[in-house]
Design an enzyme around this catalytic site. Structure first.
Site, PDB file in Angstrom:
ATOM      1  N   HIS A  41      -1.412   1.217  -4.457  1.00 52.92           N
ATOM      2  CA  HIS A  41      -1.826   2.616  -4.287  1.00 52.92           C
ATOM      3  C   HIS A  41      -0.892   3.574  -4.997  1.00 52.92           C
ATOM      4  O   HIS A  41      -0.842   4.761  -4.665  1.00 52.92           O
ATOM      5  CB  HIS A  41      -1.932   2.949  -2.793  1.00 52.92           C
ATOM      6  CG  HIS A  41      -3.118   2.278  -2.152  1.00 52.92           C
ATOM      7  ND1 HIS A  41      -3.233   2.121  -0.792  1.00 52.92           N
ATOM      8  CD2 HIS A  41      -4.208   1.704  -2.704  1.00 52.92           C
ATOM      9  CE1 HIS A  41      -4.373   1.491  -0.535  1.00 52.92           C
ATOM     10  NE2 HIS A  41      -4.971   1.210  -1.676  1.00 52.92           N
ATOM     11  N   ASN A  69       2.548  -6.774  13.275  1.00 53.93           N
ATOM     12  CA  ASN A  69       2.224  -5.371  13.466  1.00 53.93           C
ATOM     13  C   ASN A  69       2.660  -4.921  14.862  1.00 53.93           C
ATOM     14  O   ASN A  69       2.734  -5.739  15.787  1.00 53.93           O
ATOM     15  CB  ASN A  69       0.711  -5.149  13.278  1.00 53.93           C
ATOM     16  CG  ASN A  69       0.409  -3.789  12.665  1.00 53.93           C
ATOM     17  OD1 ASN A  69       0.970  -3.419  11.639  1.00 53.93           O
ATOM     18  ND2 ASN A  69      -0.458  -3.037  13.324  1.00 53.93           N
ATOM     19  N   GLN A  97       0.851  -1.189   0.000  1.00 54.37           N
ATOM     20  CA  GLN A  97       0.000   0.000   0.000  1.00 54.37           C
ATOM     21  C   GLN A  97       0.887   1.240   0.000  1.00 54.37           C
ATOM     22  O   GLN A  97       0.415   2.355  -0.154  1.00 54.37           O
ATOM     23  CB  GLN A  97      -0.905   0.020   1.228  1.00 54.37           C
ATOM     24  CG  GLN A  97      -1.835  -1.175   1.326  1.00 54.37           C
ATOM     25  CD  GLN A  97      -2.519  -1.235   2.674  1.00 54.37           C
ATOM     26  OE1 GLN A  97      -3.599  -0.677   2.873  1.00 54.37           O
ATOM     27  NE2 GLN A  97      -1.881  -1.903   3.626  1.00 54.37           N
ATOM     28  N   GLY A 140       2.610  -4.397   9.009  1.00 53.90           N
ATOM     29  CA  GLY A 140       2.680  -2.953   9.228  1.00 53.90           C
ATOM     30  C   GLY A 140       1.538  -2.169   8.618  1.00 53.90           C
ATOM     31  O   GLY A 140       1.748  -1.091   8.069  1.00 53.90           O
ATOM     32  N   THR A 141       0.305  -2.709   8.736  1.00 52.75           N
ATOM     33  CA  THR A 141      -0.830  -1.950   8.221  1.00 52.75           C
ATOM     34  C   THR A 141      -1.961  -1.959   9.246  1.00 52.75           C
ATOM     35  O   THR A 141      -2.220  -2.955   9.909  1.00 52.75           O
ATOM     36  CB  THR A 141      -1.325  -2.475   6.848  1.00 52.75           C
ATOM     37  OG1 THR A 141      -2.444  -1.702   6.419  1.00 52.75           O
ATOM     38  CG2 THR A 141      -1.679  -3.945   6.896  1.00 52.75           C
TER      39      THR A 141
END
Ligand code: BV8
Length: 228
Positions: free
Chosen positions: A108, A201, A90, A175-176
């Protein structure tokens, strides 16, 4: 073990390289409303504000930002894994590429690219966004926009991503915060495919409960542990 892996990364994998995330206290969206800097309407309403939002991140990317151990571990995985691997990010930074990954799907978009708003032709970003950053594909030349996906715009590569999710046996999210769709819905599709779903995460994401297992901690430490 696993034959077909889909990996989704978010701003958290770049945090240890010094890139700001979106939702931290000093996050990218703390100073700006999403509607003002990450929507087409915001851009056409105030292109200077949006251009500066991206130019600032481009300058940060150029000022000695380095990939971290998490990026490098994923690049090693791409080299060594003999099954099918799809790395979807992303993130609009190029830290996966700088860390050695060769096949990265930027769903993205990419900060290091500019796009002609008329022809949609994509060019490398070689100067800051602004009134004199013009395309070479039109007469008269058009002022170029960031080659990123704003809210309300269609992400790139969804057909390829959905096709990989339908057949994967491991889905790994790194990591989102799981707050933006359709990316936040990928874990549901992986679960429906019977895949193992793993979240790495710093803190539980919004879709934490949909993952079969979790490795809480910093990506730079956890990703090499999990991947190797
Ligand atoms: C679309 C690019 C039509 C620009 C971004 C349902 C289905 C489909 C759409 C929607 C839906 N519901 C709502 C929507 C609309 C909307 C949406 O999701 N809105 C939200 C606010 C509810 N979605 C869209 O508009 C998307 N397009 O829908 O098209 C469509 C319809 C149907 C089906 C398909 C398409 C387009 C959204 C794209 C927006 N562009 N970025 C730019 O970068 O400026 S979004 C941006 O924020 C990111 O790209 C990312 O996607 C998103 C979330 O950011 P994260 O990467 O997760 O970062 P964040 O800061 O939030 O979290 C960081 C995490 O890391 C934290 O959890 C933290 O704990 C952790 N962390 C921090 N440090 C570390 C760490 N972890 C490990 N180690 C560390 N060191």
């Amino acid at each position: 073990m696993y034959q077909r892996i889909v990996i989704l990364t978010g701003a958290g994998i770049s945090a240890e390289s010094g890139m700001k995330t979106f939702r931290a206290e000093d996050g990218l969206w703390e100073k700006h409303r999403v509607e003002d800097v990450a929507t087409p309407e915001g851009y056409w309403r105030n292109p200077e504000l949006v251009n500066e939002f991206y130019n600032a991140r481009w300058r940060q990317l150029q000022a000695g930002i380095e990939p971290n151990e998490a990026h490098r571990a994923l690049a090693r995985l791409e080299q060594e894994f003999e099954g099918e691997l799809l790395l979807v990010t992303q993130n609009i930074d190029d830290l996966h590429e700088r860390g050695g990954s060769r096949r990265v799907l930027h769903m993205h978009g990419e900060l290091v690219k500019a796009r002609c708003p008329r022809t949609q032709q994509v060019f490398p970003l070689v100067q800051p966004f602004g009134p004199d950053n013009l395309c070479t594909c039109c007469e008269p030349p058009q002022v170029m926009r960031p080659h990123v996906v704003w809210f309300g715009e269609m992400p790139f590569g969804l057909d390829r991503i959905y096709e990989a999710l339908e057949r994967c046996d491991l889905f790994l999210a790194i990591g989102t915060s799981g707050t933006v769709y359709p990316a936040a819905g990928f874990v549901d599709q992986a679960n429906q495919a019977g895949a193992d779903s793993v979240e790495i995460n710093l803190e539980p994401s919004e879709v934490h409960s949909q993952f079969r297992s979790h490795h809480q901690g910093r990506a730079g430490q956890r990703v090499p542990e999990v991947v190797e």
